[in-house]
Enzyme design. Structure first.
Site, PDB file in Angstrom:
ATOM      1  N   ASP A   9       0.863  -1.172   0.000  1.00 48.61           N
ATOM      2  CA  ASP A   9       0.000   0.000   0.000  1.00 48.61           C
ATOM      3  C   ASP A   9       0.901   1.224   0.000  1.00 48.61           C
ATOM      4  O   ASP A   9       1.675   1.437   0.939  1.00 48.61           O
ATOM      5  CB  ASP A   9      -0.868  -0.043   1.262  1.00 48.61           C
ATOM      6  CG  ASP A   9      -1.758   1.159   1.451  1.00 48.61           C
ATOM      7  OD1 ASP A   9      -1.600   2.174   0.734  1.00 48.61           O
ATOM      8  OD2 ASP A   9      -2.615   1.095   2.343  1.00 48.61           O
ATOM      9  N   ASN A  23      -5.762  12.700 -10.673  1.00 48.18           N
ATOM     10  CA  ASN A  23      -6.504  13.148 -11.852  1.00 48.18           C
ATOM     11  C   ASN A  23      -6.185  14.628 -12.031  1.00 48.18           C
ATOM     12  O   ASN A  23      -5.641  15.273 -11.138  1.00 48.18           O
ATOM     13  CB  ASN A  23      -8.006  12.849 -11.745  1.00 48.18           C
ATOM     14  CG  ASN A  23      -8.677  13.587 -10.619  1.00 48.18           C
ATOM     15  OD1 ASN A  23      -8.555  14.804 -10.497  1.00 48.18           O
ATOM     16  ND2 ASN A  23      -9.406  12.865  -9.783  1.00 48.18           N
ATOM     17  N   GLY A  31      -9.047   5.057  -6.501  1.00 46.08           N
ATOM     18  CA  GLY A  31      -7.771   4.349  -6.558  1.00 46.08           C
ATOM     19  C   GLY A  31      -6.711   4.940  -5.653  1.00 46.08           C
ATOM     20  O   GLY A  31      -6.973   5.334  -4.521  1.00 46.08           O
ATOM     21  N   VAL A  32      -5.476   5.013  -6.178  1.00 47.56           N
ATOM     22  CA  VAL A  32      -4.339   5.545  -5.438  1.00 47.56           C
ATOM     23  C   VAL A  32      -4.623   6.981  -4.988  1.00 47.56           C
ATOM     24  O   VAL A  32      -4.354   7.357  -3.853  1.00 47.56           O
ATOM     25  CB  VAL A  32      -3.053   5.492  -6.306  1.00 47.56           C
ATOM     26  CG1 VAL A  32      -1.922   6.288  -5.672  1.00 47.56           C
ATOM     27  CG2 VAL A  32      -2.626   4.055  -6.529  1.00 47.56           C
ATOM     28  N   ASP A  33      -5.180   7.775  -5.885  1.00 50.16           N
ATOM     29  CA  ASP A  33      -5.472   9.184  -5.596  1.00 50.16           C
ATOM     30  C   ASP A  33      -6.385   9.313  -4.377  1.00 50.16           C
ATOM     31  O   ASP A  33      -6.096  10.059  -3.440  1.00 50.16           O
ATOM     32  CB  ASP A  33      -6.115   9.817  -6.835  1.00 50.16           C
ATOM     33  CG  ASP A  33      -6.207  11.331  -6.773  1.00 50.16           C
ATOM     34  OD1 ASP A  33      -5.488  11.952  -5.971  1.00 50.16           O
ATOM     35  OD2 ASP A  33      -6.981  11.887  -7.558  1.00 50.16           O
ATOM     36  N   SER A 121      -1.268   4.879 -14.186  1.00 55.54           N
ATOM     37  CA  SER A 121      -2.218   4.589 -15.272  1.00 55.54           C
ATOM     38  C   SER A 121      -2.650   3.127 -15.370  1.00 55.54           C
ATOM     39  O   SER A 121      -3.482   2.789 -16.207  1.00 55.54           O
ATOM     40  CB  SER A 121      -1.686   5.059 -16.641  1.00 55.54           C
ATOM     41  OG  SER A 121      -1.679   6.464 -16.720  1.00 55.54           O
ATOM     42  N   GLY A 123      -4.339   1.361 -13.209  1.00 57.17           N
ATOM     43  CA  GLY A 123      -5.587   1.055 -12.516  1.00 57.17           C
ATOM     44  C   GLY A 123      -6.770   1.410 -13.384  1.00 57.17           C
ATOM     45  O   GLY A 123      -6.943   0.885 -14.486  1.00 57.17           O
ATOM     46  N   ILE A 124      -7.550   2.359 -12.916  1.00 56.88           N
ATOM     47  CA  ILE A 124      -8.779   2.750 -13.598  1.00 56.88           C
ATOM     48  C   ILE A 124      -8.524   3.319 -15.001  1.00 56.88           C
ATOM     49  O   ILE A 124      -9.401   3.290 -15.857  1.00 56.88           O
ATOM     50  CB  ILE A 124      -9.593   3.736 -12.726  1.00 56.88           C
ATOM     51  CG1 ILE A 124     -11.020   3.817 -13.226  1.00 56.88           C
ATOM     52  CG2 ILE A 124      -8.912   5.087 -12.656  1.00 56.88           C
ATOM     53  CD1 ILE A 124     -11.977   4.444 -12.236  1.00 56.88           C
TER      54      ILE A 124
END
Length: 170
Positions: A9, A23, A31-33, A121, A123-124
């Site tokens: 993590d 974003n 996600g990470v953000d 990039s 992930g989603i």
């Protein structure tokens, strides 16, 4: 610069700087953000809002990077970068490589010795994991920063780590 691959993590990494796969709004997301904003607390969002009100009124452009406080995270800074959305019909890999290069440059300017990167990039935004790893390792392996001594690629899940190890082994 040493490049390490770890499963885990990113919000728990004890490093000088954590890279956020943000974003363009810089105002949090999924996600990470989302995880970084939740774990780091309101100080990160406050600085992101200030960046939007000043230098980045239209948002942070894809491939660019900017730093804020890390808030409650076990790091000094968060370096926000906006990865490209995967496209099967348009090669956006230069923008993905820019995310790593620009984040590393910002980390170096801050004086960070250790930097934790997510797989930007993948992930989603849909970037194929194997190629995302290849792009990341290509940039990090060619970099010669003045201050950064460790770039840690923090991978979510054992399968992603296995893919990364396979790509690195060639």
């Amino acid at each position: 610069m040493e490049i390490t691959l770890v499963e885990g993590d990113i919000t728990t990494q004890r490093v000088d700087a954590i890279v956020n796969a943000a974003n363009s709004s810089l105002l949090g997301g999924g996600g990470v953000d989302g995880a970084i904003h939740r774990r780091g607390g309101p100080a990160i969002l406050e600085e992101c809002r200030a960046l939007r009100a000043s230098r980045y009124g239209k948002g942070l452009p894809t491939g660019q990077a900017v730093a804020t406080t890390a808030g409650k995270l076990p790091a000094r800074w968060v370096i926000h970068t906006v990865g490209p959305v995967w496209s099967a019909t348009e090669d956006r890999s230069a923008l993905l490589r820019d995310c790593y290069a620009n984040s590393l440059r910002v980390a170096d300017e801050l004086g960070a010795a250790t930097v934790a990167f997510p797989l930007v990039s993948a992930g989603i935004y849909g970037w194929p994991v194997e190629d995302a790893v290849r792009q990341a390792l290509g940039v990090l392996g060619a970099a010669t920063p003045a201050r950064v001594t460790e770039a840690r690629l923090v991978l979510f899940g054992a399968e992603t780590l296995r893919v990364a190890e396979r790509v690195r082994a060639g």
